[in-house]
Design a protein around this motif. Structure first.
Motif, mmCIF file in Angstrom:
data_model
loop_
_atom_site.group_PDB
_atom_site.id
_atom_site.type_symbol
_atom_site.label_atom_id
_atom_site.label_comp_id
_atom_site.label_asym_id
_atom_site.label_seq_id
_atom_site.Cartn_x
_atom_site.Cartn_y
_atom_site.Cartn_z
ATOM 1 N N ARG A 22 0.790 -1.327 -0.083
ATOM 2 C CA ARG A 22 -0.156 -0.200 0.089
ATOM 3 C C ARG A 22 0.916 1.199 0.092
ATOM 4 O O ARG A 22 0.733 2.122 -0.761
ATOM 5 N N VAL A 23 1.976 1.166 0.684
ATOM 6 C CA VAL A 23 2.854 2.554 0.851
ATOM 7 C C VAL A 23 3.488 2.641 -0.514
ATOM 8 O O VAL A 23 3.397 3.758 -0.989
ATOM 9 N N LEU A 24 3.660 1.496 -1.296
ATOM 10 C CA LEU A 24 4.381 1.840 -2.633
ATOM 11 C C LEU A 24 3.616 2.145 -3.589
ATOM 12 O O LEU A 24 3.676 2.736 -4.697
ATOM 13 N N GLY A 25 2.042 1.748 -3.209
ATOM 14 C CA GLY A 25 1.163 2.047 -4.335
ATOM 15 C C GLY A 25 0.916 3.733 -4.268
ATOM 16 O O GLY A 25 0.641 4.283 -5.147
ATOM 17 N N TYR A 26 1.153 4.265 -3.069
ATOM 18 C CA TYR A 26 0.992 5.741 -3.026
ATOM 19 C C TYR A 26 2.147 6.213 -3.542
ATOM 20 O O TYR A 26 1.935 7.362 -4.273
ATOM 21 N N VAL A 27 3.468 5.867 -3.451
ATOM 22 C CA VAL A 27 4.532 6.063 -4.235
ATOM 23 C C VAL A 27 4.355 6.182 -5.921
ATOM 24 O O VAL A 27 4.389 6.932 -6.427
ATOM 25 N N ARG A 28 3.590 5.104 -6.060
ATOM 26 C CA ARG A 28 3.530 4.731 -7.684
ATOM 27 C C ARG A 28 2.284 5.988 -8.268
ATOM 28 O O ARG A 28 2.630 6.487 -9.344
#
Length: 525
Positions: A22-28
Motif C-alpha cells: 500500500r505504501v508503494l502504491g501511494y508512491v506509484r
C-alpha cells in the motif's frame, strides 16, 4: 503449532506485506501524477489498465482463490499430498490455456472493448487509438495475475503466505522503475507505464515458482484436465464471480450517486476510501486470507468444534486491532487527511470534507472486516451461494440508505450508507452461519469486544486531549512540519495507551499478540 498461532502468524505476514504494497502504491500514484499529471495519455492508460484489472477482480484473485482453497485443502487432508498436487498441476495447465486464449481475444478485440468501456474516447481519434494500443500492451497482465491467484491458493493451503502477499509489491516497483527508466524511450511516454504492468505481472508469477517447487508442486505431473477437483472448484467459483460482480456494481452506483452531489464529492469519497482501505487491507483482509486455509482444513476434517474455536478467535483478534484503528482514525481524521493530501489544489475545505467522509467510512471498518471472516467460514464450508445472496441484499440496502442520507449529509451520507449496509451484511452472514453450524460462542466474543472497546475509547480520549493540546484538530492551525511531528506523536501515544489498557481489559487477545511479537523479536535476535 496450534491453528490459532498459525493463523495469527500468517495474518502478520500478509498484513506486513500488504502494508509495504500500500505504501508503494501511494508512491506509484505520486510518480504517475508527477510524470503524467491529469493528461489525456494518463486517462487512456487508466481505462486500458481498468479492463484486465476488472477481469482480475472478477475471476482471479478473489473468486479463484476462495473457491480453490477449500477443495485443495480437502484433497490434502483426505487424499494426500500427491493427489492434491496432481489436481493443482491439472488446474495450472487448464487455467494457463484459458487465460492464454482470453489474452489473445482481448488483444484482437481491443478496439471493441474500449468502445464499450470508454465510448466518449471515440470523439478523439488519437486518444481512442492510444487507449487501444495500451489495452493491447496491458491485457496479458490477466494471464500472469490469474496464475498468481492459483499459486496463492496452493501456497496458502500449504501454510506459505509470504510470496503471494509480496506479489503486488513487484507490480508497483516495476511500474515505478519503468517510468523512470523508459519515459524518454517511448513515444508516447505513457507506454513505459504499460510496459511496467506487464513486467510487474511476470515478476509476480516468477516469484511464486521457487516456493511452489519447494512445496512439491510439479506442473508437468500428469493429471486429467477434467479432474473432478477442478469441476468442484468451477462450481464454487460461479457464485464467487457473481459476488465479485456485485461489489463492482457497488463502486459504479456510488460513483453515479456522488456525481449528483456538489462538485468535489467524488474526490472526497475517493480519498477517504483510500485511507480506509489501508487498515482494512493490513488487518481485515490479511486475517481473512490467513484464516481461510485453517477453516478449510478443519471443515475438511469435520472438526466443527475446532472450526468454531478458530472462528471465534479470528473475530476477537480482528476486533482487537480494528476497534483502536477505528477510534484513532475518527479522532485524528482531519490531521491525517491534512498531512497526506493538503497541498497544492487540495486546500483546507477539501481536508474538512474528506475527513467527514473518512469518519463515516471507518465506522464500518469492524463490520467489513468481520464480514470477511464470516465469508471465509462459509467458503471453507463450500457454501458460495449465501455470500452472493447477502451481497445482493446489501446492495439494495445501500441504495435505500444512500437515497435517504445523501440529501441531509451529502457525500457523508453515501459513506454512512456504505457503513450501514456493511453492518447489515455482517448480521445476515452471521445469522446464516449460525443456522448452518450452531452457536458460535457469542458471549465470549462479546466479552472480548467490550474489553477492546473500553481500551479503544480510553485511548481515543487520551489522543484527543493530546491532539487538542497540540492544536492539530482543525486544518491550517499549524505548519506542515509541526503537523507531521504532532500527528506522529499522537499516533505513537495512542499505541502506547492502548497497549497499557488492553493488557487490563482484554488480556487474552493482548497476550496472543504479545507472544507473536515476542517470538519474532527472539527469532531476529
Amino acid at each position: 503449532m496450534s491453528e490459532r498461532a498459525q493463523m495469527t502468524k500468517a495474518a502478520g505476514v500478509v498484513g506486513g506485506a500488504t502494508a509495504i504494497s500500500r505504501v508503494l502504491g501511494y508512491v506509484r500514484d505520486a510518480v504517475m501524477a508527477y510524470f503524467f499529471g491529469t493528461s489525456v495519455a494518463l486517462d487512456a492508460f487508466l481505462v486500458a489498465f481498468r479492463i484486465p484489472n476488472l477481469l482480475r477482480r472478477l475471476f482471479a484473485e478473489g473468486s479463484l482463490t476462495i473457491a480453490f482453497v477449500p477443495v485443495f485443502s480437502e484433497y490434502l487432508e483426505k487424499k494426500g499430498h500427491e493427489e492434491a498436487m496432481r489436481m493443482a498441476g491439472a488446474a495450472f495447465r487448464l487455467l494457463a490455456l484459458i487465460l492464454a486464449g482470453l489474452t489473445v481475444l482481448g488483444v484482437i478485440f481491443a478496439p471493441q472493448v474500449v468502445m464499450v468501456l470508454a465510448p466518449g474516447f471515440a470523439k478523439n481519434p488519437d486518444q481512442f487509438t492510444l487507449t487501444v494500443l495500451l489495452t493491447r500492451i496491458t491485457f496479458p497482465y490477466i494471464f500472469f495475475i490469474g496464475l498468481v491467484a492459483l499459486c496463492m491458493g496452493i501456497l496458502n493451503s500449504l501454510r506459505h503466505f509470504a510470496a503471494p502477499a509480496l506479489a503486488p509489491v513487484f507490480l508497483n516497483v516495476a511500474m515505478i522503475a519503468c517510468v523512470y527508466l523508459f519515459f524518454s524511450t517511448f513515444e508516447p511516454p505513457v507506454i513505459s507505464l504499460a510496459l511496467g504492468v506487464i513486467i510487474g505481472g511476470a515478476l509476480q508469477l516468477a516469484l511464486q515458482f521457487p516456493f511452489m517447487h519447494k512445496k512439491g508442486f510439479r506442473g508437468w505431473i500428469k493429471g486429467p484436465l477434467n479432474h473432478p477437483g477442478i469441476k468442484r472448484v468451477a462450481v464454487l467459483m460461479g457464485p464467487a464471480v457473481l459476488g465479485a460482480g456485485v461489489y463492482q456494481v457497488y463502486i459504479i452506483v456510488g460513483t453515479i450517486l456522488a456525481s449528483m452531489l456538489p462538485e468535489g464529492s467524488v474526490s472526497y469519497l475517493y480519498y477517504a476510501d483510500r485511507l480506509t482501505q489501508l487498515p482494512l487491507g493490513i488487518f481485515g483482509i490479511s486475517l481473512a486470507t490467513a484464516a481461510l486455509p485453517s477453516f478449510s482444513r478443519q471443515a475438511a476434517n469435520k472438526d466443527m468444534e475446532g472450526l468454531k474455536d478458530s472462528f471465534g478467535y479470528a473475530i476477537r483478534i480482528i476486533m482487537f486491532v480494528n476497534l483502536p484503528a477505528t477510534v484513532g482514525l475518527i479522532v485524528l481524521a482531519q490531521p491525517i487527511v491534512g498531512l497526506l493530501f493538503e497541498r497544492g489544489a487540495f486546500g483546507a475545505e477539501a481536508t474538512i470534507h474528506t475527513a467527514q467522509a473518512l469518519i463515516y467510512f471507518v465506522l464500518g471498518l469492524c463490520a467489513i472486516s468481520g464480514a470477511r471472516i464470516v465469508v471465509s467460514m462459509l467458503y471453507a464450508l463450500q457454501d458460495t451461494v449465501t455470500p452472493v445472496r447477502v451481497a445482493i441484499l446489501s446492495l439494495i440496502a445501500y441504495l435505500a440508505f444512500s437515497m435517504a442520507l445523501m440529501k441531509p449529509l451529502l457525500h457523508g451520507g453515501l459513506a454512512l450508507a456504505a457503513t450501514l449496509s456493511s453492518a447489515l451484511s455482517l448480521a445476515l452472514l452471521t445469522y446464516h452461519l449460525r443456522r448452518k453450524i450452531g452457536p458460535l460462542g457469542g458471549r465470549k466474543i462479546l466479552k472480548s469486544v467490550m474489553g477492546s472497546l473500553v481500551a479503544s475509547l480510553g485511548m481515543g480520549a487520551a489522543v484527543y486531549v493530546f491532539a487538542h493540546f497540540a492544536g492539530i484538530l482543525a486544518p491550517g492551525q499549524v505548519g506542515s512540519a509541526q503537523l507531521t511531528l504532532w500527528t506522529m506523536l499522537c499516533i505513537g501515544a495512542g499505541i502506547v495507551v492502548y497497549i497499557g489498557l488492553a493488557s487490563v481489559f482484554c488480556k487474552k487477545e493482548f497476550q496472543a499478540m504479545w507472544r507473536l511479537v515476542g517470538k519474532r523479536v527472539k527469532r531476529r535476535g
